[in-house]
Design an enzyme around this catalytic site. Structure first.
Site, mmCIF file in Angstrom:
data_model
loop_
_atom_site.group_PDB
_atom_site.id
_atom_site.type_symbol
_atom_site.label_atom_id
_atom_site.label_comp_id
_atom_site.label_asym_id
_atom_site.label_seq_id
_atom_site.Cartn_x
_atom_site.Cartn_y
_atom_site.Cartn_z
ATOM 1 N N ARG A 150 -26.304 -22.811 2.860
ATOM 2 C CA ARG A 150 -27.703 -22.546 2.556
ATOM 3 C C ARG A 150 -28.327 -23.755 1.857
ATOM 4 N NH1 ARG A 150 -24.796 -17.888 1.318
ATOM 5 N NH2 ARG A 150 -25.398 -16.012 2.525
ATOM 6 N N LYS A 197 -25.248 -16.705 -2.660
ATOM 7 C CA LYS A 197 -26.222 -15.615 -2.621
ATOM 8 C C LYS A 197 -25.634 -14.296 -3.105
ATOM 9 C CE LYS A 197 -29.654 -13.560 0.463
ATOM 10 N NZ LYS A 197 -30.234 -13.572 1.824
ATOM 11 N N HIS A 241 -33.651 -22.839 7.682
ATOM 12 C CA HIS A 241 -32.607 -21.808 7.746
ATOM 13 C C HIS A 241 -32.056 -21.649 9.164
ATOM 14 C CE1 HIS A 241 -30.462 -18.711 5.569
ATOM 15 N NE2 HIS A 241 -30.719 -17.819 6.506
ATOM 16 N N ARG A 273 -28.574 -22.970 9.653
ATOM 17 C CA ARG A 273 -27.454 -22.094 9.281
ATOM 18 C C ARG A 273 -27.090 -21.190 10.461
ATOM 19 N NH1 ARG A 273 -24.381 -19.488 5.467
ATOM 20 N NH2 ARG A 273 -24.608 -17.230 5.243
ATOM 21 N N HIS A 300 -20.351 -14.586 4.692
ATOM 22 C CA HIS A 300 -20.748 -13.176 4.781
ATOM 23 C C HIS A 300 -19.567 -12.265 4.468
ATOM 24 C CE1 HIS A 300 -24.089 -14.684 7.581
ATOM 25 N NE2 HIS A 300 -24.666 -14.243 6.497
ATOM 26 N N TYR A 302 -26.452 -13.480 12.401
ATOM 27 C CA TYR A 302 -26.500 -14.938 12.394
ATOM 28 C C TYR A 302 -25.844 -15.576 13.618
ATOM 29 C CZ TYR A 302 -28.408 -15.325 7.699
ATOM 30 O OH TYR A 302 -29.247 -15.283 6.613
#
Length: 319
Positions: free
Chosen positions: A187, A214, A271, A274, A297, A306
């Site tokens: 990120r 995150k 983004h 990513r 994740h 994603y």
């Protein structure tokens, strides 16, 4: 604080003093009347338990761990500011389900359903925190309010030729950051926090502490050969705990947006890099567990938002 004294007339005078304020007083026939007045005055003068008032406390208690900001701190702070602005004078105890419904309708005129969904979910957590941790007499009135749809996950990825065109127009300061995002799936804020101390080129990883991620959990980011080349170059002349990139989050976002616009690469944002890196890893045949190590994740549902694998990229695996 209220003090009481009986006057020669037999009546009771009550005086209330508060730090930084002039004292106020009132005379009443009985002590009971004076105490009732004192209670009413103290309730009126006490600041309401509003989101705006309690937001700094929420951030310090929930979003700071061991003295360091958790990942996502800035996003939560920004969302709280928006929610507080719309419910500025409403005490938590007085917020109703109807207020939340009205908030949802108002915000949907300005932002996406996904954004409103996240704001209401944060309000839910905030109300439960206030009640459970600080005994505020409020309820989670968001329960039963239909949340907007989360929205379709971004599925735009940056093709290799598009990346070359973007890098051609990107500033020298932003180029290595853009490439690292493309190579590592990190990120924006994670990349901007990198110091030489976090990099282990022998093991080909970057160690991210929980305050940078995150979800608040530490992780190791695997590095491609190109990512290692970029990091070696950027670490030259840097102190061990000095950040290797000197640019703000907003600055890199704008730099990427400008370069993409000039390069005529549409519908992409920083983004998107990513998404692209995770998709590229998936198309190389990495397992789900391996992909989660790349992306950070913790759930398959988030990973699936994603990884946008093309059918033509995996056809040969079926032979």
């Amino acid at each position: 604080m209220a003090t009481f004294r009986t006057l020669p007339s037999g009546k009771v005078q009550c005086q209330i003093r508060k730090a930084g304020q002039k004292p106020i007083s009132s005379t009443h026939p009985t002590l009971e009347d004076a105490e009732q007045w004192a209670r009413e005055q103290e309730q009126e003068q006490s600041p309401a338990n509003t989101i705006q008032l309690l937001a700094p406390l929420y951030l310090s208690e929930v979003m700071i761990k061991a003295g360091k900001k958790r990942g996502g701190y800035d996003s939560v702070e920004n969302r709280l500011t928006v929610v507080a602005r719309n419910l500025r004078t409403t005490a938590l105890e007085a917020i109703t389900k109807e207020d939340v419904v009205a908030y949802r309708s108002h915000r949907l005129n300005a932002v996406t359903g996904s954004t409103v969904r996240l704001e209401i979910q944060l309000l839910s957590r905030f109300l439960r925190w206030a009640k459970e941790e600080h005994n505020v007499a409020c309820e989670d009135v968001t329960q039963g309010v239909k949340l907007p749809e989360a929205g379709k996950a971004r599925d735009v990825i940056v093709e290799p030729d598009e990346l070359r065109r973007i890098l051609k127009w990107a500033s020298e300061k932003s180029k290595p950051i853009i490439e690292l995002a493309y190579e590592t799936a990190m990120r924006r804020n994670e990349i901007l926090a990198i110091t030489p101390y976090m990099i282990d080129l022998d093991k080909r990883i970057i160690r991210l502490m929980g305050d940078l991620t995150k979800n608040g959990e530490a992780r190791k980011v695997p590095l491609t050969l190109r990512a290692m080349e970029i990091l070696k170059e950027q670490c030259k002349g840097k102190q061990v705990h000095q950040r290797i990139f000197d640019i703000s989050p907003y600055g890199i976002t704008q730099a990427f947006r400008r370069a993409a616009r000039i390069a005529e690469v549409e519908n992409v944002c920083f983004h998107s890099l990513r998404h692209t890196a995770i998709t590229n890893a998936a198309e190389k045949g990495l397992s789900t567990v391996q992909l989660m190590a790349v992306s950070g994740h913790k759930t398959l549902s988030m990973l699936s938002r994603y990884a946008h694998v093309k059918a033509e990229s995996i056809a040969h695996l079926l032979d």
